[in-house]
Design a protein around this motif. Structure first.
Motif, PDB file in Angstrom:
ATOM      1  N   SER A   4       0.834  -1.191   0.000  1.00 31.39           N
ATOM      2  CA  SER A   4       0.000   0.000   0.000  1.00 31.39           C
ATOM      3  C   SER A   4       0.875   1.249   0.000  1.00 31.39           C
ATOM      4  CB  SER A   4      -0.887   0.013   1.243  1.00 31.39           C
ATOM      5  OG  SER A   4      -1.612   1.217   1.314  1.00 31.39           O
ATOM      6  N   LEU A   5       0.402   2.259  -0.694  1.00 29.45           N
ATOM      7  CA  LEU A   5       1.089   3.546  -0.687  1.00 29.45           C
ATOM      8  C   LEU A   5       0.517   4.477   0.375  1.00 29.45           C
ATOM      9  CD1 LEU A   5       1.429   4.147  -4.533  1.00 29.45           C
ATOM     10  CD2 LEU A   5       3.133   3.249  -2.958  1.00 29.45           C
ATOM     11  N   ASP A   6      -0.616   4.091   0.959  1.00 26.45           N
ATOM     12  CA  ASP A   6      -1.244   4.898   2.004  1.00 26.45           C
ATOM     13  C   ASP A   6      -0.333   4.894   3.233  1.00 26.45           C
ATOM     14  OD1 ASP A   6      -2.723   5.730   4.281  1.00 26.45           O
ATOM     15  OD2 ASP A   6      -4.601   5.138   3.345  1.00 26.45           O
ATOM     16  N   PRO A   7       0.137   6.064   3.680  1.00 28.16           N
ATOM     17  CA  PRO A   7       1.055   6.104   4.818  1.00 28.16           C
ATOM     18  C   PRO A   7       0.452   5.565   6.118  1.00 28.16           C
ATOM     19  CG  PRO A   7       0.468   8.330   4.124  1.00 28.16           C
ATOM     20  CD  PRO A   7      -0.117   7.387   3.127  1.00 28.16           C
ATOM     21  N   ASP A   8      -0.856   5.708   6.300  1.00 31.90           N
ATOM     22  CA  ASP A   8      -1.489   5.173   7.511  1.00 31.90           C
ATOM     23  C   ASP A   8      -1.478   3.648   7.499  1.00 31.90           C
ATOM     24  OD1 ASP A   8      -1.966   7.771   8.252  1.00 31.90           O
ATOM     25  OD2 ASP A   8      -4.118   7.723   7.805  1.00 31.90           O
ATOM     26  N   VAL A   9      -1.745   3.056   6.341  1.00 31.34           N
ATOM     27  CA  VAL A   9      -1.729   1.597   6.219  1.00 31.34           C
ATOM     28  C   VAL A   9      -0.312   1.081   6.440  1.00 31.34           C
ATOM     29  CG1 VAL A   9      -2.068  -0.342   4.624  1.00 31.34           C
ATOM     30  CG2 VAL A   9      -3.742   1.520   4.715  1.00 31.34           C
ATOM     31  N   ARG A  10       0.660   1.763   5.869  1.00 34.21           N
ATOM     32  CA  ARG A  10       2.057   1.340   6.044  1.00 34.21           C
ATOM     33  C   ARG A  10       2.475   1.436   7.513  1.00 34.21           C
ATOM     34  NH1 ARG A  10       5.911   3.525   1.431  1.00 34.21           N
ATOM     35  NH2 ARG A  10       7.249   2.020   2.454  1.00 34.21           N
ATOM     36  N   LEU A  11       2.047   2.486   8.199  1.00 40.11           N
ATOM     37  CA  LEU A  11       2.367   2.649   9.623  1.00 40.11           C
ATOM     38  C   LEU A  11       1.768   1.510  10.443  1.00 40.11           C
ATOM     39  CD1 LEU A  11       3.357   4.248  12.133  1.00 40.11           C
ATOM     40  CD2 LEU A  11       1.203   5.498  12.025  1.00 40.11           C
ATOM     41  N   LEU A  12       0.484   1.255  10.258  1.00 41.32           N
ATOM     42  CA  LEU A  12      -0.177   0.218  11.042  1.00 41.32           C
ATOM     43  C   LEU A  12       0.366  -1.171  10.702  1.00 41.32           C
ATOM     44  CD1 LEU A  12      -3.819   1.594  10.983  1.00 41.32           C
ATOM     45  CD2 LEU A  12      -2.191   1.658  12.879  1.00 41.32           C
ATOM     46  N   ALA A  13       0.666  -1.419   9.429  1.00 41.54           N
ATOM     47  CA  ALA A  13       1.232  -2.712   9.034  1.00 41.54           C
ATOM     48  C   ALA A  13       2.616  -2.903   9.647  1.00 41.54           C
ATOM     49  CB  ALA A  13       1.300  -2.809   7.513  1.00 41.54           C
ATOM     50  N   ALA A  14       3.396  -1.843   9.696  1.00 38.95           N
ATOM     51  CA  ALA A  14       4.736  -1.933  10.288  1.00 38.95           C
ATOM     52  C   ALA A  14       4.654  -2.262  11.771  1.00 38.95           C
ATOM     53  CB  ALA A  14       5.498  -0.626  10.079  1.00 38.95           C
ATOM     54  N   LEU A  15       3.670  -1.729  12.456  1.00 47.24           N
ATOM     55  CA  LEU A  15       3.529  -1.952  13.897  1.00 47.24           C
ATOM     56  C   LEU A  15       2.857  -3.284  14.223  1.00 47.24           C
ATOM     57  CD1 LEU A  15       2.458   1.628  15.013  1.00 47.24           C
ATOM     58  CD2 LEU A  15       4.714   0.560  15.213  1.00 47.24           C
ATOM     59  N   ALA A  16       2.269  -3.942  13.214  1.00 39.66           N
ATOM     60  CA  ALA A  16       1.521  -5.181  13.454  1.00 39.66           C
ATOM     61  C   ALA A  16       2.408  -6.412  13.597  1.00 39.66           C
ATOM     62  CB  ALA A  16       0.515  -5.401  12.323  1.00 39.66           C
ATOM     63  N   ASP A  17       3.685  -6.292  13.338  1.00 41.69           N
ATOM     64  CA  ASP A  17       4.599  -7.428  13.433  1.00 41.69           C
ATOM     65  C   ASP A  17       5.199  -7.509  14.837  1.00 41.69           C
ATOM     66  OD1 ASP A  17       6.425  -9.418  11.729  1.00 41.69           O
ATOM     67  OD2 ASP A  17       7.685  -8.330  13.168  1.00 41.69           O
ATOM     68  N   PRO A  18       5.209  -8.681  15.467  1.00 39.13           N
ATOM     69  CA  PRO A  18       5.729  -8.799  16.829  1.00 39.13           C
ATOM     70  C   PRO A  18       7.197  -8.384  16.976  1.00 39.13           C
ATOM     71  CG  PRO A  18       4.561 -10.808  16.207  1.00 39.13           C
ATOM     72  CD  PRO A  18       4.640  -9.947  14.990  1.00 39.13           C
ATOM     73  N   THR A  19       8.028  -8.705  15.993  1.00 44.66           N
ATOM     74  CA  THR A  19       9.448  -8.318  16.080  1.00 44.66           C
ATOM     75  C   THR A  19       9.594  -6.811  15.983  1.00 44.66           C
ATOM     76  OG1 THR A  19      10.148 -10.430  15.146  1.00 44.66           O
ATOM     77  CG2 THR A  19      11.735  -8.611  15.055  1.00 44.66           C
ATOM     78  N   ARG A  20       8.864  -6.192  15.070  1.00 41.61           N
ATOM     79  CA  ARG A  20       8.947  -4.732  14.927  1.00 41.61           C
ATOM     80  C   ARG A  20       8.380  -4.032  16.151  1.00 41.61           C
ATOM     81  NH1 ARG A  20       8.172  -6.193   9.286  1.00 41.61           N
ATOM     82  NH2 ARG A  20       5.922  -5.909   9.359  1.00 41.61           N
TER      83      ARG A  20
END
Length: 125
Positions: A4-20
């Motif tokens: 996704s190019l949507d910055p909000d989607v990218r932010l939430l997806a980045a935070l959804a990973d346990p390691t990240r």
């Protein structure tokens, strides 16, 4: 799956990973952390840490600074504001300030001890 190019989607997806999320917790406890120090907190290899840091950096969650051979990371200064903006957009009518909620037993708070009945008197719950 396309990115996704949507910055909000990218932010939430980045935070959804346990390691990240573990990396973010480590950063929250320090002003900055060297990339080489994340392997102990996350129990993953250095190449895996580098990948996760790249995802966090591209999503705007962290910022980095190279010093010699080391790269130091810290939480992006606007992260909390961005997350708050996303949250406000999800709540109808916006977020209610914590101070407006009141504390149990205060004049603005609802308690379970009594409720009004049709006759107007208070009855226990």
């Amino acid at each position: 799956m396309t990115r996704s190019l949507d910055p909000d989607v990218r932010l939430l997806a980045a935070l959804a990973d346990p390691t990240r999320l573990g990396i973010l917790h480590e950063l929250a406890g320090s002003a900055e952390v060297c990339a080489c120090d994340f392997t102990s907190c996350c129990d993953v290899s250095q190449p895996t840490v580098s990948h996760h840091l790249k995802v966090l950096r591209e999503a705007g969650v962290v910022v980095s600074e190279r010093r010699g051979n080391s790269i130091f990371y810290r939480i992006s200064p606007d992260l909390i504001e961005r997350m708050g903006t996303i949250a406000k957009g999800l709540v109808p009518g916006g977020l209610v300030p914590l101070s407006a909620l009141g504390r149990p037993g205060s004049a603005g708070a609802t308690t379970k001890r009594t409720r009004a009945t049709t006759s107007g008197s208070a009855a226990p719950n």
